[in-house]
Design an enzyme around this catalytic site. Structure first.
Site, PDB file in Angstrom:
ATOM      1  N   HIS A 161       0.851  -1.295   0.033  1.00  0.00           N
ATOM      2  CA  HIS A 161      -0.020  -0.142   0.004  1.00  0.00           C
ATOM      3  C   HIS A 161       0.985   1.391   0.050  1.00  0.00           C
ATOM      4  CE1 HIS A 161      -2.741   3.088   1.291  1.00  0.00           C
ATOM      5  NE2 HIS A 161      -3.808   2.303   0.995  1.00  0.00           N
ATOM      6  N   GLU A 182      -3.898   1.839  -7.641  1.00  0.00           N
ATOM      7  CA  GLU A 182      -4.250   2.991  -6.607  1.00  0.00           C
ATOM      8  C   GLU A 182      -3.719   4.372  -6.875  1.00  0.00           C
ATOM      9  OE1 GLU A 182      -6.239   1.650  -2.781  1.00  0.00           O
ATOM     10  OE2 GLU A 182      -4.249   1.299  -2.683  1.00  0.00           O
TER      11      GLU A 182
HETATM   12  P1  PGA Z   1      -9.746   5.961   0.091  1.00  0.00           P
HETATM   13  O1  PGA Z   1      -8.479   4.886   0.479  1.00  0.00           O
HETATM   14  O2  PGA Z   1     -10.932   5.140  -0.297  1.00  0.00           O
HETATM   15  O3  PGA Z   1     -10.001   6.411   1.525  1.00  0.00           O
HETATM   16  O4  PGA Z   1      -9.128   6.787  -0.783  1.00  0.00           O
HETATM   17  C1  PGA Z   1      -8.309   3.677  -0.525  1.00  0.00           C
HETATM   18  C2  PGA Z   1      -6.921   3.320   0.061  1.00  0.00           C
HETATM   19  O5  PGA Z   1      -5.956   3.561   0.547  1.00  0.00           O
HETATM   20  O6  PGA Z   1      -6.691   1.749  -0.200  1.00  0.00           O
END
Ligand code: PGA
Length: 256
Positions: A100, A174
């Protein structure tokens, strides 16, 4: 796209304390059973380490999976504060998020560390959810594909070297600039990025491996409809909007 079965991964980060989790489980265990029974989608809940066991108990009787948010890159030994993939498996985790962007940024995890974690998890039959994504500057300089390919390379190399590579692999794209900001990339950009990512994975992984592509970053009730229309996206990694059960349920119902 309506009618597809999607994978919803709730990443609770460190937002809930132990007591908050007990309260969540008390308040929503019946709701979780109903959500699971009434939906063609699949769900994974990823609490912090301390809360894995209470959430495991809460999810019993549902097909909702338990996931962790990271694991050690080591098998076992003198690594104070770490939690092994083997322990996660024994605790009932079937998934574990790795790489992450918050781990990369705050804990300086390298692509090689993440590759080692992937191997530990696969060896313990825990499915890694491999997170990749560019920061804002890289996005603006159109470096997304170069960055995510570089992030994935050692992970794929390590997995390819295993005797038993898993038959499916979860990859969560992401964009870092989208996490927690309310901003999501244009749909045409996502379409193109996931298409290129899928092409790259099919070149680099054996034909026996199917990839499950997740999108993460500001997935909420207002954005999920447009995101779910991107054919390449097989599910979502959801942070903030997964903490409120009502919001979570609404997001799921927007993808029926
Ligand atoms: P968010 O976070 O949905 O609050 O943008 C996503 C993540 O960090 O996996």
């Amino acid at each position: 796209m309506p009618g597809r079965s999607l994978l919803f991964v709730a990443n609770w980060k460190m937002q809930f304390s132990f007591n908050d989790v007990l309260q969540f489980c008390d308040a929503h265990s019946d709701d979780l059973i109903a959500l699971d029974a009434g939906s063609a989608h699949q769900f994974v809940v990823c609490p912090s380490f301390d809360c894995l066991y209470p959430v495991y108990k809460c999810l019993q009787g549902t097909s909702i999976s338990l996931g962790a948010q990271t694991c050690s890159s080591h098998e076992k030994g003198a690594f104070t504060g770490e939690v092994s993939a083997q322990s996660l498996a024994q605790l009932g985790c079937t998934y574990c998020i790795i790489g992450h962007s918050e781990r990369r940024l705050h804990f300086h995890e390298s692509n090689e560390d993440i590759a080692a974690k992937a191997v530990r998890l696969v060896n313990c039959d825990v499915k890694p959810i491999i997170c990749i994504g560019e920061n804002r500057e890289q996005f603006e300089r159109k470096k997304t594909m170069a960055i995510i390919s570089e992030q994935l390379k050692p992970v794929i190399e390590q997995l390819n070297s295993l005797a038993h590579i898993p038959s499916s692999l979860c990859i969560a794209y992401e964009p870092v600039w989208s996490i927690g900001t309310g901003e999501v990339p244009p749909i045409s950009y996502l379409d193109e990025t996931f298409r290129l990512l899928a092409e790259q994975c099919s070149l680099d992984l054996p034909d026996t491996v199917s990839c499950i592509f997740l999108y993460g970053g500001s997935v909420n009730e207002s954005t999920i409809g447009q995101l779910a229309a991107v054919d390449w996206i097989n599910g979502f990694l959801i942070g903030g909007a997964s903490l409120d059960f009502q919001k979570f349920r609404n997001m799921v119902s927007l993808c029926l």
